[in-house]
Write a protein that holds these residues in place. Sequence first.
Motif, PDB file in Angstrom:
ATOM      1  N   SER A 192       0.813  -1.202   0.000  1.00 22.01           N
ATOM      2  CA  SER A 192       0.000   0.000   0.000  1.00 22.01           C
ATOM      3  C   SER A 192       0.853   1.261   0.000  1.00 22.01           C
ATOM      4  O   SER A 192       0.349   2.333  -0.182  1.00 22.01           O
ATOM      5  N   LEU A 193       2.126   1.067   0.209  1.00 22.10           N
ATOM      6  CA  LEU A 193       3.029   2.208   0.121  1.00 22.10           C
ATOM      7  C   LEU A 193       2.647   3.322   1.076  1.00 22.10           C
ATOM      8  O   LEU A 193       2.605   4.475   0.708  1.00 22.10           O
ATOM      9  N   SER A 194       2.339   2.939   2.280  1.00 22.17           N
ATOM     10  CA  SER A 194       2.061   3.969   3.257  1.00 22.17           C
ATOM     11  C   SER A 194       3.338   4.716   3.603  1.00 22.17           C
ATOM     12  O   SER A 194       3.319   5.729   4.263  1.00 22.17           O
ATOM     13  N   GLY A 214      -1.887   3.509  -8.410  1.00 26.84           N
ATOM     14  CA  GLY A 214      -1.708   3.859  -7.001  1.00 26.84           C
ATOM     15  C   GLY A 214      -0.300   3.665  -6.502  1.00 26.84           C
ATOM     16  O   GLY A 214      -0.061   3.676  -5.304  1.00 26.84           O
ATOM     17  N   ILE A 215       0.618   3.496  -7.415  1.00 31.24           N
ATOM     18  CA  ILE A 215       2.001   3.288  -7.000  1.00 31.24           C
ATOM     19  C   ILE A 215       2.844   4.470  -7.421  1.00 31.24           C
ATOM     20  O   ILE A 215       2.826   4.874  -8.580  1.00 31.24           O
ATOM     21  N   ASN A 216       3.538   4.977  -6.475  1.00 34.16           N
ATOM     22  CA  ASN A 216       4.352   6.156  -6.740  1.00 34.16           C
ATOM     23  C   ASN A 216       5.651   5.764  -7.435  1.00 34.16           C
ATOM     24  O   ASN A 216       6.569   5.232  -6.826  1.00 34.16           O
ATOM     25  N   LEU A 217       5.706   6.016  -8.699  1.00 30.74           N
ATOM     26  CA  LEU A 217       6.858   5.601  -9.484  1.00 30.74           C
ATOM     27  C   LEU A 217       8.107   6.375  -9.107  1.00 30.74           C
ATOM     28  O   LEU A 217       9.195   5.819  -9.043  1.00 30.74           O
ATOM     29  N   PRO A 262       5.454  -1.900 -11.902  1.00 32.11           N
ATOM     30  CA  PRO A 262       5.330  -1.113 -10.676  1.00 32.11           C
ATOM     31  C   PRO A 262       4.843  -1.957  -9.505  1.00 32.11           C
ATOM     32  O   PRO A 262       5.264  -1.757  -8.365  1.00 32.11           O
ATOM     33  N   LYS A 263       4.002  -2.890  -9.827  1.00 32.61           N
ATOM     34  CA  LYS A 263       3.457  -3.737  -8.773  1.00 32.61           C
ATOM     35  C   LYS A 263       4.560  -4.542  -8.088  1.00 32.61           C
ATOM     36  O   LYS A 263       4.662  -4.562  -6.856  1.00 32.61           O
ATOM     37  N   SER A 264       5.363  -5.210  -8.877  1.00 30.57           N
ATOM     38  CA  SER A 264       6.427  -5.994  -8.239  1.00 30.57           C
ATOM     39  C   SER A 264       7.429  -5.097  -7.564  1.00 30.57           C
ATOM     40  O   SER A 264       7.977  -5.453  -6.522  1.00 30.57           O
ATOM     41  N   ALA A 265       7.671  -3.969  -8.177  1.00 27.07           N
ATOM     42  CA  ALA A 265       8.626  -3.045  -7.571  1.00 27.07           C
ATOM     43  C   ALA A 265       8.186  -2.650  -6.174  1.00 27.07           C
ATOM     44  O   ALA A 265       8.980  -2.645  -5.233  1.00 27.07           O
ATOM     45  N   SER A 266       6.922  -2.378  -6.049  1.00 27.24           N
ATOM     46  CA  SER A 266       6.432  -1.949  -4.744  1.00 27.24           C
ATOM     47  C   SER A 266       6.426  -3.102  -3.753  1.00 27.24           C
ATOM     48  O   SER A 266       6.370  -2.903  -2.552  1.00 27.24           O
TER      49      SER A 266
END
Length: 360
Positions: free
Chosen positions: A125-127, A164-167, A218-222
């Motif tokens: 969730s990249l909080s 929803g992922i901050n690149l 981006p998903k795997s990165a996060s």
Amino acid sequence: MTLPTASEKSRIPEASCTSSNEQINPFYSPFFSNLTSQQQQQLFLTQLLLSGATCPPLNPLTNALQFLLHNSALFLQQQQQQQTNFPPCPIPPFIDYNNKSKESISSINLKHKNDLNTSVPLDCSLSDTNEKSTIDDDDNSPTIATTLATLPSNNSEETTTVDGINLEEIKKFAKAFKLRRLALGLTQTQVGQALSVTRGPAYSQSAICRFEKLDITPKSASKIKPVLEKWMREAELKYGDRLKNGPTNLQDLVSDLNTKKRKRRTSFTPQALEKLNDAFELNTHPSGTDMSTIAQELNYDREVIRVWFCNKRQALKNSAKKSKSNQINDDNESTSSSLMDDKLSDTTNYAKLQHDEILS
DNA sequence: ATGCATGAGGT
DNA sequence: CCTCATGCATA
């Protein structure tokens, strides 16, 4: 037209993870004799890492000397394998460590008190957008600065965000991570090995490589990011006091040897690849019978052909995503993504193909 | 660094 | 059979 190929991708020269040629401790030779060279290397690197041999000398001066002697060859070897336009040994480990903002170090310590023994949080969730990465890069690297500067203000709402992922956040961390890793004199392989020994999810050299160059979704990165963040945090501390590092659990590694053999990697001839690429341009989703035909023509296993198409599709998709995220600012639609839209995202077509397959 | 292989989860 | 995330093996 031709599809993007690996050779066409821009490549940033960076540290290779080529194995060192250091000698194996004789003590371990009974173990090593039964292993493949790759396994031997990995075992050895693990030993090396856990024994603290690669630890940066945060402590006594003697450690510094030992560290230098022990690792200079390895480090130099890595640096020499850099491509020509990469500045040699950009960051001397020690100096870099001290120069790194005190803020980052103190925040690491603060943070560590709280989650010393907790497992890796896997939430994507990249909080941590608010909590910030602990290893924040305090430099204003031209690349990032330029990137940020060129970002249009009108789109600022979602320019750096995909699903929803901050690149930007990830990009920044990937860069910082690589710098830290190099500063510690560690290879991607070593980090991967270290991860596999510690609790929590592990990632291979490949994964780390792909993360660093952002050659992933981006998903795997996060997903990987928090793992690497955590490792980095602990690595800093572990290097501070490495006494607690006992002997490795060789058993864990050796026990993996009984797993089944992996199929030997197929190597396509250039001619075959040419035909495959041609076929791919015509149809990214060949039917089962199509693939059988191709397999027969080229004299490869049908399954191998199928996998090739799968991988090809995946590669195309990923490269499209990458280019998309890298050129959010310029509003022209890239040709690659339009190709993807035409051929890969056409689920109707895919469903139709499957249907035809069943009928035939 | 990257190409092919694997396996999980879906249709 | 597919996609997707990953890893082993190799160029």
